[in-house]
Motif scaffolding. Structure first.
Motif, PDB file in Angstrom:
ATOM      1  N   VAL A 169       0.874  -1.172   0.000  1.00  0.00           N
ATOM      2  CA  VAL A 169       0.000   0.000   0.000  1.00  0.00           C
ATOM      3  C   VAL A 169       0.916   1.229   0.000  1.00  0.00           C
ATOM      4  CG1 VAL A 169      -1.820   1.252   1.193  1.00  0.00           C
ATOM      5  CG2 VAL A 169      -1.761  -1.264   1.281  1.00  0.00           C
ATOM      6  N   VAL A 170       0.921   1.954  -1.109  1.00  0.00           N
ATOM      7  CA  VAL A 170       1.850   3.068  -1.313  1.00  0.00           C
ATOM      8  C   VAL A 170       1.092   4.379  -1.111  1.00  0.00           C
ATOM      9  CG1 VAL A 170       3.421   4.182  -2.938  1.00  0.00           C
ATOM     10  CG2 VAL A 170       3.195   1.672  -2.923  1.00  0.00           C
ATOM     11  N   THR A 171       1.508   5.167  -0.128  1.00  0.00           N
ATOM     12  CA  THR A 171       0.837   6.416   0.214  1.00  0.00           C
ATOM     13  C   THR A 171       1.585   7.584  -0.424  1.00  0.00           C
ATOM     14  OG1 THR A 171       0.144   5.424   2.302  1.00  0.00           O
ATOM     15  CG2 THR A 171      -0.081   7.802   2.100  1.00  0.00           C
ATOM     16  N   GLY A 172       0.843   8.444  -1.112  1.00  0.00           N
ATOM     17  CA  GLY A 172       1.425   9.546  -1.854  1.00  0.00           C
ATOM     18  C   GLY A 172       0.919   9.507  -3.285  1.00  0.00           C
ATOM     19  N   PRO A 173       1.561  10.269  -4.172  1.00  0.00           N
ATOM     20  CA  PRO A 173       2.814  10.990  -3.953  1.00  0.00           C
ATOM     21  C   PRO A 173       2.628  12.373  -3.337  1.00  0.00           C
ATOM     22  CG  PRO A 173       2.194  11.157  -6.259  1.00  0.00           C
ATOM     23  CD  PRO A 173       1.168  10.269  -5.607  1.00  0.00           C
ATOM     24  N   ILE A 174       3.706  12.839  -2.715  1.00  0.00           N
ATOM     25  CA  ILE A 174       3.768  14.169  -2.124  1.00  0.00           C
ATOM     26  C   ILE A 174       4.673  15.034  -3.002  1.00  0.00           C
ATOM     27  CG2 ILE A 174       4.476  15.518  -0.124  1.00  0.00           C
ATOM     28  CD1 ILE A 174       4.027  12.980   1.574  1.00  0.00           C
ATOM     29  N   GLU A 175       4.144  16.138  -3.458  1.00  0.00           N
ATOM     30  CA  GLU A 175       4.957  17.104  -4.208  1.00  0.00           C
ATOM     31  C   GLU A 175       5.709  17.987  -3.226  1.00  0.00           C
ATOM     32  OE1 GLU A 175       4.371  21.037  -7.064  1.00  0.00           O
ATOM     33  OE2 GLU A 175       2.718  19.603  -6.833  1.00  0.00           O
ATOM     34  N   VAL A 176       7.016  18.095  -3.413  1.00  0.00           N
ATOM     35  CA  VAL A 176       7.837  19.010  -2.611  1.00  0.00           C
ATOM     36  C   VAL A 176       8.102  20.236  -3.478  1.00  0.00           C
ATOM     37  CG1 VAL A 176       9.946  19.308  -1.287  1.00  0.00           C
ATOM     38  CG2 VAL A 176       8.873  17.040  -1.433  1.00  0.00           C
ATOM     39  N   THR A 177       7.526  21.354  -3.092  1.00  0.00           N
ATOM     40  CA  THR A 177       7.577  22.562  -3.898  1.00  0.00           C
ATOM     41  C   THR A 177       9.024  22.986  -4.144  1.00  0.00           C
ATOM     42  OG1 THR A 177       5.481  23.270  -2.921  1.00  0.00           O
ATOM     43  CG2 THR A 177       6.775  24.941  -4.065  1.00  0.00           C
ATOM     44  N   GLY A 178       9.341  23.219  -5.400  1.00  0.00           N
ATOM     45  CA  GLY A 178      10.668  23.701  -5.757  1.00  0.00           C
ATOM     46  C   GLY A 178      11.662  22.621  -6.110  1.00  0.00           C
ATOM     47  N   ALA A 179      11.341  21.359  -5.842  1.00  0.00           N
ATOM     48  CA  ALA A 179      12.254  20.277  -6.213  1.00  0.00           C
ATOM     49  C   ALA A 179      12.306  20.157  -7.728  1.00  0.00           C
ATOM     50  CB  ALA A 179      11.796  18.961  -5.594  1.00  0.00           C
ATOM     51  N   ARG A 180      13.513  19.971  -8.258  1.00  0.00           N
ATOM     52  CA  ARG A 180      13.700  19.870  -9.699  1.00  0.00           C
ATOM     53  C   ARG A 180      14.544  18.640 -10.018  1.00  0.00           C
ATOM     54  NH1 ARG A 180      10.170  22.830  -9.360  1.00  0.00           N
ATOM     55  NH2 ARG A 180       9.974  25.023  -9.991  1.00  0.00           N
ATOM     56  N   ALA A 181      14.370  18.148 -11.220  1.00  0.00           N
ATOM     57  CA  ALA A 181      15.198  17.026 -11.666  1.00  0.00           C
ATOM     58  C   ALA A 181      16.673  17.399 -11.521  1.00  0.00           C
ATOM     59  CB  ALA A 181      14.869  16.682 -13.110  1.00  0.00           C
ATOM     60  N   GLY A 182      17.464  16.480 -10.971  1.00  0.00           N
ATOM     61  CA  GLY A 182      18.874  16.740 -10.705  1.00  0.00           C
ATOM     62  C   GLY A 182      19.155  17.089  -9.258  1.00  0.00           C
ATOM     63  N   ASP A 183      18.103  17.465  -8.506  1.00  0.00           N
ATOM     64  CA  ASP A 183      18.257  17.699  -7.074  1.00  0.00           C
ATOM     65  C   ASP A 183      18.331  16.368  -6.332  1.00  0.00           C
ATOM     66  OD1 ASP A 183      18.033  20.440  -7.531  1.00  0.00           O
ATOM     67  OD2 ASP A 183      15.896  20.509  -7.045  1.00  0.00           O
ATOM     68  N   VAL A 184      18.541  16.460  -5.040  1.00  0.00           N
ATOM     69  CA  VAL A 184      18.474  15.305  -4.138  1.00  0.00           C
ATOM     70  C   VAL A 184      17.434  15.616  -3.074  1.00  0.00           C
ATOM     71  CG1 VAL A 184      19.708  13.961  -2.383  1.00  0.00           C
ATOM     72  CG2 VAL A 184      20.847  14.563  -4.525  1.00  0.00           C
ATOM     73  N   LEU A 185      16.555  14.661  -2.812  1.00  0.00           N
ATOM     74  CA  LEU A 185      15.582  14.818  -1.732  1.00  0.00           C
ATOM     75  C   LEU A 185      16.149  14.189  -0.472  1.00  0.00           C
ATOM     76  CD1 LEU A 185      12.735  15.864  -0.993  1.00  0.00           C
ATOM     77  CD2 LEU A 185      11.911  13.518  -1.352  1.00  0.00           C
ATOM     78  N   ARG A 186      16.273  15.000   0.557  1.00  0.00           N
ATOM     79  CA  ARG A 186      16.724  14.526   1.866  1.00  0.00           C
ATOM     80  C   ARG A 186      15.483  14.207   2.697  1.00  0.00           C
ATOM     81  NH1 ARG A 186      21.105  16.681   6.215  1.00  0.00           N
ATOM     82  NH2 ARG A 186      20.067  15.844   8.079  1.00  0.00           N
ATOM     83  N   VAL A 187      15.386  12.964   3.161  1.00  0.00           N
ATOM     84  CA  VAL A 187      14.247  12.503   3.952  1.00  0.00           C
ATOM     85  C   VAL A 187      14.747  12.173   5.353  1.00  0.00           C
ATOM     86  CG1 VAL A 187      12.345  10.869   4.117  1.00  0.00           C
ATOM     87  CG2 VAL A 187      13.241  11.513   1.862  1.00  0.00           C
ATOM     88  N   ASP A 188      14.439  13.037   6.316  1.00  0.00           N
ATOM     89  CA  ASP A 188      14.827  12.795   7.709  1.00  0.00           C
ATOM     90  C   ASP A 188      13.700  12.067   8.423  1.00  0.00           C
ATOM     91  OD1 ASP A 188      17.394  14.212   7.791  1.00  0.00           O
ATOM     92  OD2 ASP A 188      16.192  16.016   7.491  1.00  0.00           O
ATOM     93  N   VAL A 189      14.025  10.939   9.040  1.00  0.00           N
ATOM     94  CA  VAL A 189      13.034  10.140   9.760  1.00  0.00           C
ATOM     95  C   VAL A 189      12.992  10.649  11.206  1.00  0.00           C
ATOM     96  CG1 VAL A 189      12.296   7.833  10.411  1.00  0.00           C
ATOM     97  CG2 VAL A 189      13.546   8.183   8.256  1.00  0.00           C
ATOM     98  N   LEU A 190      11.921  11.362  11.532  1.00  0.00           N
ATOM     99  CA  LEU A 190      11.814  12.031  12.838  1.00  0.00           C
ATOM    100  C   LEU A 190      11.097  11.192  13.884  1.00  0.00           C
ATOM    101  CD1 LEU A 190      10.846  15.611  11.587  1.00  0.00           C
ATOM    102  CD2 LEU A 190      13.134  14.644  11.962  1.00  0.00           C
ATOM    103  N   ASP A 191      10.089  10.426  13.457  1.00  0.00           N
ATOM    104  CA  ASP A 191       9.311   9.649  14.427  1.00  0.00           C
ATOM    105  C   ASP A 191       8.603   8.516  13.691  1.00  0.00           C
ATOM    106  OD1 ASP A 191       8.305   9.689  17.361  1.00  0.00           O
ATOM    107  OD2 ASP A 191       6.458   9.420  16.210  1.00  0.00           O
ATOM    108  N   LEU A 192       8.529   7.367  14.357  1.00  0.00           N
ATOM    109  CA  LEU A 192       7.815   6.203  13.823  1.00  0.00           C
ATOM    110  C   LEU A 192       7.013   5.598  14.969  1.00  0.00           C
ATOM    111  CD1 LEU A 192      10.713   4.613  11.739  1.00  0.00           C
ATOM    112  CD2 LEU A 192       8.689   5.738  10.797  1.00  0.00           C
TER     113      LEU A 192
END
Length: 379
Positions: free
Chosen positions: A108-131
């Motif tokens: 079960v895949v939740t999303g997608p979430i658009e991150v405003t301003g992200a462009r091809a060639g960037d890197v998305l940093r995903v910090d895991v804060l709480d589970l």
């Protein structure tokens, strides 16, 4: 192995929208918005848009108890294990017209979430804060000739299943029920081990699936991981860790799923301890100019924990996955620290730990543990 049988623990069940929501944004798993067995592609419409650096809380769902080979009726399925309080979003998804057949992945895949301003060639940093655990139970499944011992397991059950082993569906599926408890101040899982005994093991929750949309308009299955991330099943992406994903399309189109309470490296049966989590993540965009300082020249997903950098290698052949992990670990050290490649390779042979992430997702994974303590003089 302990000598007594422990009943499933009583615990808070985090129904959609109830209980603490730590993120600035909240995304539930609504039946009409999730993807069942498929990841987003460049044509996918986002279900949520957040600014760069925002925190988002996602209610993820486990597929266990929802799948067709388990009856696609989580209330009925879980009742055989004495579970009465079932997640409403799991019930809604199972009752929805959303198709999940033999050609679809289980997740079960939740999303997608658009991150405003992200462009091809960037890197998305995903910090895991709480589970946060949404329920006090989960399942480990082996089914239909999959897993590290495909063709050998599942075996025919040679006796009447106990109440903690799947008693409803035994045709090609064996699912072991596990429940959550506490032992000597730490969270643990229990499984029935036969003969009135239980086996106890530590919990370390993480999301097995976090990814961004690849640059394609072809369907993207949820099972095999790739440069976009997805179902990488790296057990070290626990709270306090960071996952770096190369962005291929504008907006990144981040998704999450496949929540686990625990997993051993290899994930050999087929699944980990599958169970739903409420995940709070921070999504931050890194520009190409910042990439080398963080990731060197490593390609594909890279994990960072408080103590290690973890480059990955992915390939259908496990030997090739190992080679890819070695190449990415060398590229990380050479690109970030300017270490000669030959020295980086020698260091990795002396001190890098290469672990098998999983061997069950068609594309196999190997990751390298590079100790930060070895490089304190360089940072």
């Amino acid at each position: 192995m302990t000598a007594t049988t422990t009943a499933p623990a009583t615990s808070v069940v985090l129904q959609p929208g109830e209980g603490p929501v730590l993120g600035e944004h909240y995304l539930p798993s609504r039946a009409h918005e999730v993807r069942w067995g498929w990841l987003p592609d460049r044509t996918s419409a986002p279900v949520l848009a957040v600014p760069d650096g925002a925190t988002v809380t996602i209610d993820t769902l486990s597929h266990e108890g929802l799948l067709a080979d388990q009856g696609r009726d989580p209330r009925r399925y879980l009742a055989q294990f004495g579970v009465a309080d079932v997640l409403a979003d799991a019930v809604d998804l199972a009752a929805s017209p959303l198709v999940n057949g033999g050609d679809d992945g289980p997740h079960v895949v939740t999303g997608p979430i658009e991150v405003t301003g992200a462009r091809a060639g960037d890197v998305l940093r995903v910090d895991v804060l709480d589970l946060a655990r949404r329920v006090p139970y989960g399942f480990v499944s082996n089914r239909h000739g999959y897993g590290a011992l495909a063709g050998e397991y599942p075996e025919d059950l040679d006796s009447t299943p106990t109440r903690h082993v799947d008693a409803m569906v035994c045709d090609g599926t064996v699912s072991h029920f596990a429940w959550v408890g506490e032992h000597e101040g730490r969270d643990v899982g229990y499984m029935d081990a036969g003969g009135g005994r239980t086996v106890r093991f530590g919990l370390a929750p993480f999301l097995g699936l976090m990814g961004v949309a690849p640059d394609t308009d072809e369907p993207v299955p949820s099972v095999p991981p790739g440069p976009h991330g997805g179902n990488i099943d790296v057990k070290h992406t626990t709270v306090g860790s960071t996952l770096y994903l190369p962005v291929a399309v504008d907006g990144a189109l981040f998704c999450a799923g496949d929540p686990h309470f625990a997993q051993g490296n290899g994930e050999v049966a087929l699944t980990a301890l599958e169970a739903p989590l409420r995940a709070t993540l921070r999504l931050t965009v890194l520009r190409p100019a910042d990439r080398t300082a963080v990731l060197g020249a490593a390609a594909g997903p890279v994990v960072e924990t408080p103590t290690h950098w973890v480059p990955t290698g992915l390939h259908p052949d496990l030997d090739e996955a190992m080679r890819a992990a070695v190449r990415n670990a060398v590229a990380f050290l050479h690109g970030r620290f300017g270490v000669p490649r030959a020295v980086a390779l020698a260091y990795l042979s002396a001190a890098g730990d290469f672990e098998v992430s999983q061997v069950v997702d068609a594309v196999k994974g190997v990751h390298c543990m590079i100790a930060k303590a070895d490089w304190t003089a360089w940072t």
